[in-house]
Write a protein that holds these residues in place. Sequence first.
Motif, PDB file in Angstrom:
ATOM      1  N   ARG A   1      -4.591  -8.127   7.243  1.00 60.84           N
ATOM      2  CA  ARG A   1      -3.531  -8.292   6.343  1.00 60.84           C
ATOM      3  C   ARG A   1      -2.357  -9.017   7.028  1.00 60.84           C
ATOM      4  O   ARG A   1      -1.443  -8.638   7.022  1.00 60.84           O
TER       5      ARG A   1
ATOM      6  N   SER B   1      -1.264 -12.065   6.801  1.00 61.26           N
ATOM      7  CA  SER B   1      -0.182 -12.794   5.881  1.00 61.26           C
ATOM      8  C   SER B   1       0.878 -11.791   5.198  1.00 61.26           C
ATOM      9  O   SER B   1       2.252 -11.941   5.203  1.00 61.26           O
ATOM     10  N   ASP B   2       0.434 -10.663   4.634  1.00 61.74           N
ATOM     11  CA  ASP B   2       1.278  -9.715   3.855  1.00 61.74           C
ATOM     12  C   ASP B   2       2.175  -8.911   4.744  1.00 61.74           C
ATOM     13  O   ASP B   2       3.458  -8.983   4.325  1.00 61.74           O
TER      14      ASP B   2
ATOM     15  N   HIS C   1       5.096 -11.613   6.000  1.00 59.98           N
ATOM     16  CA  HIS C   1       6.086 -11.938   4.927  1.00 59.98           C
ATOM     17  C   HIS C   1       6.756 -10.602   4.681  1.00 59.98           C
ATOM     18  O   HIS C   1       8.130 -10.810   4.392  1.00 59.98           O
ATOM     19  N   LEU C   2       6.242  -9.389   4.858  1.00 56.24           N
ATOM     20  CA  LEU C   2       6.943  -8.531   4.522  1.00 56.24           C
ATOM     21  C   LEU C   2       8.098  -7.958   5.652  1.00 56.24           C
ATOM     22  O   LEU C   2       9.118  -7.714   5.462  1.00 56.24           O
TER      23      LEU C   2
ATOM     24  N   GLU D   1       0.501 -17.251  11.364  1.00 54.88           N
ATOM     25  CA  GLU D   1      -0.574 -16.452  10.883  1.00 54.88           C
ATOM     26  C   GLU D   1      -1.997 -16.599  11.799  1.00 54.88           C
ATOM     27  O   GLU D   1      -2.421 -15.626  12.710  1.00 54.88           O
TER      28      GLU D   1
ATOM     29  N   LYS E   1      -3.355  -1.712  -2.176  1.00 57.43           N
ATOM     30  CA  LYS E   1      -1.608  -1.965  -1.518  1.00 57.43           C
ATOM     31  C   LYS E   1      -1.918  -2.157  -0.093  1.00 57.43           C
ATOM     32  O   LYS E   1      -2.690  -1.599   0.744  1.00 57.43           O
ATOM     33  N   LEU E   2      -0.904  -2.622   0.217  1.00 56.55           N
ATOM     34  CA  LEU E   2      -0.919  -2.919   1.884  1.00 56.55           C
ATOM     35  C   LEU E   2      -0.815  -1.448   2.409  1.00 56.55           C
ATOM     36  O   LEU E   2      -1.634  -1.338   3.560  1.00 56.55           O
TER      37      LEU E   2
END
Length: 507
Positions: A327, A329-330, A333-334, A344, A468-469
């Motif tokens: 994960r 990228s997620d 960005h978070l 990335e 979900k992350l």
Amino acid sequence: MKVKNKTIAINTIMLYIRMLFVMAINLYTSRVILHMLGVTDYGIYNVVGGVVTFFAFFQGPLTDATRRFLTFSIGTGNYVELKKVFSCSLFIHIIICALILIVSETVGVWLLYNKMVIPADRMLAAFWTLQGAIAVVILLMISTPYNADIIANEKMNAFAYISILEVSAKLGVLYLLSYFSVDRLILYSGLLILVQILVCVSYMFYCFKNFSESRTFATYDKSIFKVLSSFIGWTMTGGISSVCFNQGVNILLNIFFNPVVNAARGITMQVQSGVFQFCNNFQVAVSPQLTKTYAQKDFNRMHSLLVASSKFSFYLVLMISMPLFWRTSDILHLWLGIVPDYTEVFVRIALFVGLINSLANPLIISNHATGELKKFQIIVESIQVAILPISYVVLRFFDGNPESVFYIQAVATLIAQYARMEIVLPKIGMAPILYSKKVIVPSLLVLGSSLCLDYLFFDVLFSQAGPKLLISCIVCVLISIFCSFIFGCSKVEKQLLKGVVLHKLGK
């Protein structure tokens, strides 16, 4: 032995408390400083600070030498020699600080104005950032003997508390930064000097109060100086090779690309450093015992510590790396909001390199314990040094992209780890085949099974709409823990872990 194991356990817990606090603040401050400085200034800070670090490669070898000889003296119970080692190490550190100041203010300034790709309107800020970086490195060097003394005496609680103080002060720096309208890059560099002064004074005060060997002045002792200098001289190649990649390549990326790529690499190094902390705390707690058991000729315990620290370091890094890998990228960005280009792919390659490096430090500490460095340093560090010229050739003549540098590092890291095994293990009376059976094979089984189960989870069960992350990260961690227990632990280790868990649940 139970007392020694209990000491390692307590020290490990203290270091993990430190790590969780430090990581939480670092994750927050990295995001905030990127937004406050902007991508360009953030890149400038990384590459200009790297110029100083390039010329301060003495620090790693000095730290290793000081810790090794202080720990060895404590292990043999020679407290007269202990005081001489500390006093002479202070003398050497002061000499090196003077050299760093001279070289950084000449060669460093020349590089800044003649080779760095810096926007013209940010040149003044870059100059003062360089001055701030020089001051921080010198203060860091001065505090190194005191830091080493704390770790050699296995007082990890003090090490943890001072680290927490440091990151708390850096958090306060960001708070102050938001209230001033002056050039934030210059202000940030200046405030970091004050933080480093606070840290240096804290280390010195604790050592003065608790360790008699630290209550001395810097003095020259010919015999100790000769031994320390020889050790430092050979470990210096390790500092050079590390600088060649971590800072030399940083400069190459700036020359061939732009500060945005430096920003991406700076973020990647923070991720890699943060992940490595999960095994580094365990390794720091075990390292003094590795040296002391060698000094006491207790090789059976040394072999057990080497296997345990290597194997469980790998599992700890894997546990954190898997969620970041799947994960990436997620999470970026978070964490950051604004993610520079290339970040990335840099992070994913760096995670693989981190897994390999998790096995390196226990072998390095074991080799340092023997005091026989010549062959090890020549072979292993020659492999590491080769990263810089190979990267230059790829970027210059083959139009390599930025991530090609990370691929080169990954290959070199694999080769270097094999060389470490072949050189170090015979010195401490352990067969490479036994090490492979107890460390390499279990580690590969855990890695392979974790990747397979994670692939099944992400690409098969949730190929259309991922979970979900938070859920996916928890699942990745649980899969790594499960695989580590099933495929990576011996029968004795499984029984011990079961006993600990059942005991805690019973409470």
